[in-house]
Design a protein around this motif. Structure first.
Motif, short mmCIF file in Angstrom:
data_model
loop_
_atom_site.label_atom_id
_atom_site.label_comp_id
_atom_site.label_asym_id
_atom_site.label_seq_id
_atom_site.Cartn_x
_atom_site.Cartn_y
_atom_site.Cartn_z
N GLY A 112 0.82 -1.21 0.00
CA GLY A 112 0.00 0.00 0.00
C GLY A 112 0.84 1.25 0.00
N GLU A 113 2.09 1.13 0.50
CA GLU A 113 2.97 2.29 0.55
C GLU A 113 3.82 2.42 -0.71
OE1 GLU A 113 5.26 1.48 4.01
OE2 GLU A 113 3.77 2.31 5.38
N TYR A 114 3.79 1.40 -1.55
CA TYR A 114 4.64 1.39 -2.74
C TYR A 114 4.33 2.58 -3.66
CZ TYR A 114 7.04 -0.33 -6.88
OH TYR A 114 7.86 -0.46 -7.96
N SER A 115 3.06 2.95 -3.76
CA SER A 115 2.66 4.04 -4.65
C SER A 115 3.18 5.39 -4.18
CB SER A 115 1.13 4.09 -4.77
OG SER A 115 0.55 4.31 -3.49
N THR A 116 3.61 5.47 -2.91
CA THR A 116 4.11 6.74 -2.39
C THR A 116 5.62 6.89 -2.59
OG1 THR A 116 4.52 5.85 -0.17
CG2 THR A 116 2.30 6.71 -0.64
N MET A 117 6.27 5.88 -3.13
CA MET A 117 7.72 5.91 -3.29
C MET A 117 8.10 6.86 -4.43
SD MET A 117 8.74 1.92 -2.68
CE MET A 117 10.47 2.32 -2.45
N LEU B 269 15.25 2.44 -0.04
CA LEU B 269 13.91 1.87 0.05
C LEU B 269 13.24 2.27 1.38
CD1 LEU B 269 14.50 -1.69 -1.44
CD2 LEU B 269 13.23 0.19 -2.47
N LYS B 270 14.02 2.33 2.43
CA LYS B 270 13.47 2.77 3.71
C LYS B 270 12.98 4.21 3.63
CE LYS B 270 16.13 -0.21 6.84
NZ LYS B 270 17.14 -0.22 7.92
N GLN B 271 13.68 5.01 2.82
CA GLN B 271 13.31 6.41 2.65
C GLN B 271 12.28 6.58 1.54
OE1 GLN B 271 17.00 8.47 1.99
NE2 GLN B 271 17.76 8.08 4.06
N LYS B 272 11.71 5.48 1.10
CA LYS B 272 10.68 5.47 0.05
C LYS B 272 11.19 6.05 -1.26
CE LYS B 272 6.78 5.60 3.27
NZ LYS B 272 5.50 6.25 3.61
#
Length: 234
Positions: free
Chosen positions: A28-33, A200-203
C-alpha cells in the motif's frame, strides 16, 4: 546491463519488498515511493588508461577506425587532434571499470581492401578490376599497329574527367576497441546493497546500471588524417 541481470535485480528488489525492511514496507505504501534516478554501480572503480596502436604510414593506404559502442553519441566523432603524438600512432583514452572489464585494441585486415574515393567510399575492392584497367591501358607497339596519333580514341569515347571520382587511397585494415569481461555484477550489487536498502526505507526507488566502459576518445596527430578513415561516429 544485460537482460538476465536486470531480471535478477528485479527479483531481488521484489523479495526485499515482500520480506519487509526494518519496520516494513507494505504494498500500500509502494505508490508513495519516489523515483531517485539512475545509479551507476561500480563508479568507484572507474579508471582512465591509454591503449596505443602503432603502424608504418604508407602513402595511398588508410586504416579505418571503426565505430565505438561505449560512451559515445551516434553521429559525433570520437577522433581528436593531438600534435604531441608521433606519426604512425593512434591513441585510445578509455575510461573503464577495472573490476569488471579489460579493454583492448583489435586490428584486422580484409583480403580485398576497400577503395576510398574523394567524397565517397566504394564497396568495390581496390584490386581486381582496377588492376585489369591498368593493364588494358598499356599500348603495345608492333608491326601491325597503326601510328599512335592515328589510333587515338574518338572524343566521345574519352570519359569526362570531372565525372570520374579521383581515387585517393585504399583501406587496408580496421582498428576497433574490444573488451574482456571479468569480475561479477552481482558482487557489485551486494556491495551496494546497504545503499539500496536505505533508499527503500526512505521510500526512494532507483534504476541501476553497471559501469563497464563509460567513455572513449581517440587521439591522432593532425597529419595522420591522410592515413585514417574516421568511422567512430557511426
Amino acid at each position: 546491463m544485460r537482460r538476465i541481470h536486470v531480471i535478477l535485480l528485479g527479483i531481488f528488489i521484489t523479495g526485499v519488498l515482500l520480506g519487509g525492511i526494518g519496520t516494513g514496507i507494505a504494498f500500500g505504501e509502494y505508490s508513495t515511493m519516489e523515483y531517485g534516478g539512475t545509479v551507476m554501480l561500480g563508479e568507484e572503480y572507474l579508471v582512465t588508461g591509454e591503449l596505443i596502436y602503432e603502424f608504418e604510414p604508407v602513402p595511398g593506404e588508410k586504416i579505418a577506425v571503426n565505430p565505438i559502442n561505449w560512451g559515445r553519441t551516434y553521429g559525433k566523432s570520437a577522433l581528436e587532434m593531438d600534435e604531441s603524438l608521433p606519426m604512425g600512432t593512434i591513441c585510445y583514452d578509455v575510461t573503464y571499470n577495472s573490476k569488471l572489464t579489460i579493454p583492448n585494441l583489435y586490428y584486422w585486415e580484409e583480403e580485398n581492401p576497400e577503395s576510398v574515393y574523394a567524397g565517397e567510399t566504394s564497396e568495390e575492392g581496390a584490386y581486381g578490376e582496377n588492376e585489369g584497367d591498368a593493364e588494358s591501358s598499356q599500348i603495345s607497339i608492333n608491326e601491325e599497329t597503326v601510328p599512335v596519333e592515328e589510333a587515338a580514341p574518338e572524343k566521345e569515347n574519352v570519359p569526362d574527367e570531372e565525372s570520374v571520382p579521383e581515387k585517393t587511397s585504399v583501406i587496408v585494415g580496421y582498428l576497433e576497441i574490444h573488451t574482456n569481461y571479468i569480475g561479477s555484477e552481482f558482487e557489485l550489487l551486494m556491495k551496494d546493497k546497504d545503499n539500496i536498502l536505505q533508499n527503500l526505507k526512505q521510500k526512494k526507488i532507483n534504476s541501476y546500471e553497471t559501469a563497464y566502459i563509460t567513455d572513449v576518445k581517440v587521439r591522432v596527430n593532425p597529419d595522420m588524417m591522410e592515413y585514417i578513415e574516421d568511422r567512430t561516429m557511426y
